[in-house]
Design a protein around this motif. Structure first.
Motif, PDB file in Angstrom:
ATOM      1  N   GLN A  73      50.517  20.811  25.027  1.00 11.97           N
ATOM      2  CA  GLN A  73      50.836  22.119  25.581  1.00 11.97           C
ATOM      3  C   GLN A  73      49.592  22.876  26.031  1.00 11.97           C
ATOM      4  OE1 GLN A  73      52.914  23.301  21.949  1.00 11.97           O
ATOM      5  NE2 GLN A  73      54.798  23.411  23.140  1.00 11.97           N
ATOM      6  N   VAL A  74      48.424  22.342  25.693  1.00 18.80           N
ATOM      7  CA  VAL A  74      47.167  23.030  25.974  1.00 18.80           C
ATOM      8  C   VAL A  74      46.597  22.553  27.309  1.00 18.80           C
ATOM      9  CG1 VAL A  74      44.801  23.407  25.167  1.00 18.80           C
ATOM     10  CG2 VAL A  74      46.691  23.336  23.519  1.00 18.80           C
ATOM     11  N   VAL A  75      46.280  23.495  28.184  1.00 21.76           N
ATOM     12  CA  VAL A  75      45.653  23.192  29.462  1.00 21.76           C
ATOM     13  C   VAL A  75      44.142  23.128  29.290  1.00 21.76           C
ATOM     14  CG1 VAL A  75      45.249  24.044  31.813  1.00 21.76           C
ATOM     15  CG2 VAL A  75      47.507  24.287  30.769  1.00 21.76           C
ATOM     16  N   GLU A  76      43.589  24.145  28.620  1.00 22.65           N
ATOM     17  CA  GLU A  76      42.150  24.251  28.449  1.00 22.65           C
ATOM     18  C   GLU A  76      41.862  25.254  27.334  1.00 22.65           C
ATOM     19  OE1 GLU A  76      38.307  25.255  31.349  1.00 22.65           O
ATOM     20  OE2 GLU A  76      40.294  24.969  32.224  1.00 22.65           O
ATOM     21  N   VAL A  77      40.741  25.060  26.646  1.00 25.84           N
ATOM     22  CA  VAL A  77      40.289  26.007  25.638  1.00 25.84           C
ATOM     23  C   VAL A  77      39.028  26.662  26.179  1.00 25.84           C
ATOM     24  CG1 VAL A  77      39.496  26.329  23.265  1.00 25.84           C
ATOM     25  CG2 VAL A  77      41.273  24.630  23.760  1.00 25.84           C
ATOM     26  N   LEU A  78      39.070  27.987  26.296  1.00 25.48           N
ATOM     27  CA  LEU A  78      37.970  28.743  26.891  1.00 25.48           C
ATOM     28  C   LEU A  78      37.292  29.620  25.848  1.00 25.48           C
ATOM     29  CD1 LEU A  78      39.877  30.080  30.033  1.00 25.48           C
ATOM     30  CD2 LEU A  78      38.314  28.136  29.957  1.00 25.48           C
ATOM     31  N   PRO A  79      36.012  29.902  26.056  1.00 28.81           N
ATOM     32  CA  PRO A  79      35.379  30.905  25.192  1.00 28.81           C
ATOM     33  C   PRO A  79      36.013  32.265  25.475  1.00 28.81           C
ATOM     34  CG  PRO A  79      33.888  30.224  26.945  1.00 28.81           C
ATOM     35  CD  PRO A  79      35.108  29.372  27.052  1.00 28.81           C
ATOM     36  N   LEU A  80      35.824  33.174  24.572  1.00 33.07           N
ATOM     37  CA  LEU A  80      36.358  34.519  24.743  1.00 33.07           C
ATOM     38  C   LEU A  80      35.718  35.164  25.969  1.00 33.07           C
ATOM     39  CD1 LEU A  80      38.371  36.325  23.331  1.00 33.07           C
ATOM     40  CD2 LEU A  80      36.524  37.230  21.943  1.00 33.07           C
ATOM     41  N   VAL A  81      36.520  35.712  26.842  1.00 32.71           N
ATOM     42  CA  VAL A  81      36.036  36.386  28.044  1.00 32.71           C
ATOM     43  C   VAL A  81      36.437  37.856  27.970  1.00 32.71           C
ATOM     44  CG1 VAL A  81      36.161  34.306  29.467  1.00 32.71           C
ATOM     45  CG2 VAL A  81      38.121  35.850  29.381  1.00 32.71           C
ATOM     46  N   ILE A  82      35.833  38.644  28.835  1.00 36.36           N
ATOM     47  CA  ILE A  82      36.191  40.062  28.907  1.00 36.36           C
ATOM     48  C   ILE A  82      37.546  40.169  29.591  1.00 36.36           C
ATOM     49  CG2 ILE A  82      35.580  42.310  29.870  1.00 36.36           C
ATOM     50  CD1 ILE A  82      32.635  41.441  29.607  1.00 36.36           C
ATOM     51  N   LEU A  83      38.451  40.859  28.930  1.00 40.04           N
ATOM     52  CA  LEU A  83      39.812  41.006  29.437  1.00 40.04           C
ATOM     53  C   LEU A  83      40.009  42.394  30.026  1.00 40.04           C
ATOM     54  CD1 LEU A  83      41.707  39.401  26.437  1.00 40.04           C
ATOM     55  CD2 LEU A  83      41.170  38.324  28.630  1.00 40.04           C
ATOM     56  N   GLU A  84      40.800  42.456  31.066  1.00 39.44           N
ATOM     57  CA  GLU A  84      41.203  43.724  31.649  1.00 39.44           C
ATOM     58  C   GLU A  84      42.451  44.184  30.899  1.00 39.44           C
ATOM     59  OE1 GLU A  84      41.054  46.958  34.112  1.00 39.44           O
ATOM     60  OE2 GLU A  84      39.633  45.290  34.234  1.00 39.44           O
ATOM     61  N   THR A  85      42.354  45.298  30.197  1.00 39.63           N
ATOM     62  CA  THR A  85      43.515  45.780  29.453  1.00 39.63           C
ATOM     63  C   THR A  85      44.500  46.441  30.412  1.00 39.63           C
ATOM     64  OG1 THR A  85      42.407  47.865  28.935  1.00 39.63           O
ATOM     65  CG2 THR A  85      42.229  46.092  27.307  1.00 39.63           C
ATOM     66  N   LEU A  86      45.753  46.376  30.039  1.00 41.72           N
ATOM     67  CA  LEU A  86      46.814  46.961  30.849  1.00 41.72           C
ATOM     68  C   LEU A  86      47.447  48.114  30.086  1.00 41.72           C
ATOM     69  CD1 LEU A  86      48.528  43.642  31.984  1.00 41.72           C
ATOM     70  CD2 LEU A  86      46.930  45.039  33.298  1.00 41.72           C
ATOM     71  N   PRO A  87      47.655  49.242  30.751  1.00 42.24           N
ATOM     72  CA  PRO A  87      48.263  50.376  30.050  1.00 42.24           C
ATOM     73  C   PRO A  87      49.730  50.109  29.717  1.00 42.24           C
ATOM     74  CG  PRO A  87      47.977  50.879  32.387  1.00 42.24           C
ATOM     75  CD  PRO A  87      47.335  49.532  32.134  1.00 42.24           C
ATOM     76  N   HIS A  88      50.178  50.718  28.647  1.00 42.79           N
ATOM     77  CA  HIS A  88      51.589  50.704  28.249  1.00 42.79           C
ATOM     78  C   HIS A  88      52.122  49.317  27.903  1.00 42.79           C
ATOM     79  CE1 HIS A  88      51.517  54.841  29.550  1.00 42.79           C
ATOM     80  NE2 HIS A  88      51.137  54.444  30.760  1.00 42.79           N
ATOM     81  N   THR A  89      51.258  48.435  27.434  1.00 42.27           N
ATOM     82  CA  THR A  89      51.708  47.112  26.992  1.00 42.27           C
ATOM     83  C   THR A  89      51.688  47.082  25.473  1.00 42.27           C
ATOM     84  OG1 THR A  89      49.460  46.235  27.151  1.00 42.27           O
ATOM     85  CG2 THR A  89      50.904  45.879  29.050  1.00 42.27           C
ATOM     86  N   PRO A  90      52.448  46.188  24.875  1.00 41.93           N
ATOM     87  CA  PRO A  90      52.423  46.067  23.411  1.00 41.93           C
ATOM     88  C   PRO A  90      51.021  45.695  22.932  1.00 41.93           C
ATOM     89  CG  PRO A  90      54.226  44.802  24.358  1.00 41.93           C
ATOM     90  CD  PRO A  90      53.389  45.271  25.495  1.00 41.93           C
ATOM     91  N   GLU A  91      50.733  46.004  21.693  1.00 42.90           N
ATOM     92  CA  GLU A  91      49.401  45.746  21.145  1.00 42.90           C
ATOM     93  C   GLU A  91      49.020  44.277  21.196  1.00 42.90           C
ATOM     94  OE1 GLU A  91      47.978  47.991  17.638  1.00 42.90           O
ATOM     95  OE2 GLU A  91      50.057  48.710  17.577  1.00 42.90           O
ATOM     96  N   TYR A  92      49.989  43.371  21.123  1.00 45.19           N
ATOM     97  CA  TYR A  92      49.649  41.950  21.103  1.00 45.19           C
ATOM     98  C   TYR A  92      49.312  41.402  22.493  1.00 45.19           C
ATOM     99  CZ  TYR A  92      54.572  41.152  22.345  1.00 45.19           C
ATOM    100  OH  TYR A  92      55.790  41.159  22.949  1.00 45.19           O
ATOM    101  N   ILE A  93      49.482  42.187  23.542  1.00 40.60           N
ATOM    102  CA  ILE A  93      49.020  41.775  24.866  1.00 40.60           C
ATOM    103  C   ILE A  93      47.567  42.236  24.965  1.00 40.60           C
ATOM    104  CG2 ILE A  93      49.346  41.913  27.360  1.00 40.60           C
ATOM    105  CD1 ILE A  93      51.738  40.657  25.889  1.00 40.60           C
ATOM    106  N   ALA A  94      46.641  41.287  24.815  1.00 40.68           N
ATOM    107  CA  ALA A  94      45.208  41.623  24.787  1.00 40.68           C
ATOM    108  C   ALA A  94      44.703  42.044  26.158  1.00 40.68           C
ATOM    109  CB  ALA A  94      44.409  40.432  24.264  1.00 40.68           C
ATOM    110  N   GLY A  95      45.330  41.568  27.216  1.00 40.00           N
ATOM    111  CA  GLY A  95      44.923  41.904  28.572  1.00 40.00           C
ATOM    112  C   GLY A  95      45.128  40.729  29.493  1.00 40.00           C
ATOM    113  N   VAL A  96      44.456  40.778  30.644  1.00 41.74           N
ATOM    114  CA  VAL A  96      44.542  39.710  31.637  1.00 41.74           C
ATOM    115  C   VAL A  96      43.141  39.365  32.114  1.00 41.74           C
ATOM    116  CG1 VAL A  96      46.860  40.364  32.426  1.00 41.74           C
ATOM    117  CG2 VAL A  96      44.860  41.334  33.563  1.00 41.74           C
ATOM    118  N   PHE A  97      43.012  38.176  32.707  1.00 36.91           N
ATOM    119  CA  PHE A  97      41.742  37.799  33.335  1.00 36.91           C
ATOM    120  C   PHE A  97      42.019  36.859  34.499  1.00 36.91           C
ATOM    121  CE2 PHE A  97      42.431  34.258  30.567  1.00 36.91           C
ATOM    122  CZ  PHE A  97      41.717  33.178  31.077  1.00 36.91           C
TER     123      PHE A  97
END
Length: 158
Positions: free
Chosen positions: A19-43
């Motif tokens: 089920q895994v495509v790739e494992v990446l190091p932690l990157v800076i995520l763009e947070t999205l307003p009004h999303t649940p806390e478990y949505i860390a953001g997008v990149f």
């Protein structure tokens, strides 16, 4: 079967490596307003906007710590909603943020143990693996992502 191991609040979990495509190091995520806390953001991943789910926040209610071993696990999820026609199947890439994503484990299907407990709020908790250290909970990615997808990423699927 090969599993990718990860930690959530000092408890080990496993994802099937298929089920895994790739494992990446932690990157800076763009947070999205009004999303649940478990949505860390997008990149941006190769021209695609990828949502990232913080598994620690989703499962234990506290965000992942930013360690060197904290990773984003890219997964490919096909939403076919029970229809096998290729027109209805849509592929989505999701990122799963987790801590201590540094090892794999090979186990046969016969070594997986069904705990025979159904938790409706956590239907993504699958079979378990017992090793020399403790038990490892398998995460059923299809159940996890279909729930999150229905709730937040594909409004038409509600």
């Amino acid at each position: 079967m090969l599993f990718l191991l990860l930690n959530i609040d000092d408890k080990r979990y496993a994802l099937e490596s298929q089920q895994v495509v790739e494992v990446l190091p932690l990157v800076i995520l763009e947070t999205l307003p009004h999303t649940p806390e478990y949505i860390a953001g997008v990149f941006n991943y190769r021209g695609r906007i990828v949502p990232v789910i913080d598994l620690c926040q989703l499962i234990r209610g506290k965000p992942c710590c930013e360690h060197l071993s904290t990773r984003i696990i890219l997964t490919n999820y096909n939403n076919d909603e029970g229809d096998n026609s290729s027109e209805s199947a849509t592929s989505h890439v999701f990122g799963l943020m987790a801590e201590r994503v540094v090892e794999t484990l090979r186990k046969s299907d016969a070594e997986l143990i069904d705990p025979n407990i159904q938790i409706d709020a956590a239907a993504y908790l699958g079979k378990m693996i017992v090793d020399d250290q403790d038990t490892i909970q398998c995460i059923d990615l299809d159940c996890l992502l279909s729930k999150v997808e229905r709730m937040h990423f594909l409004p038409q699927a509600k």
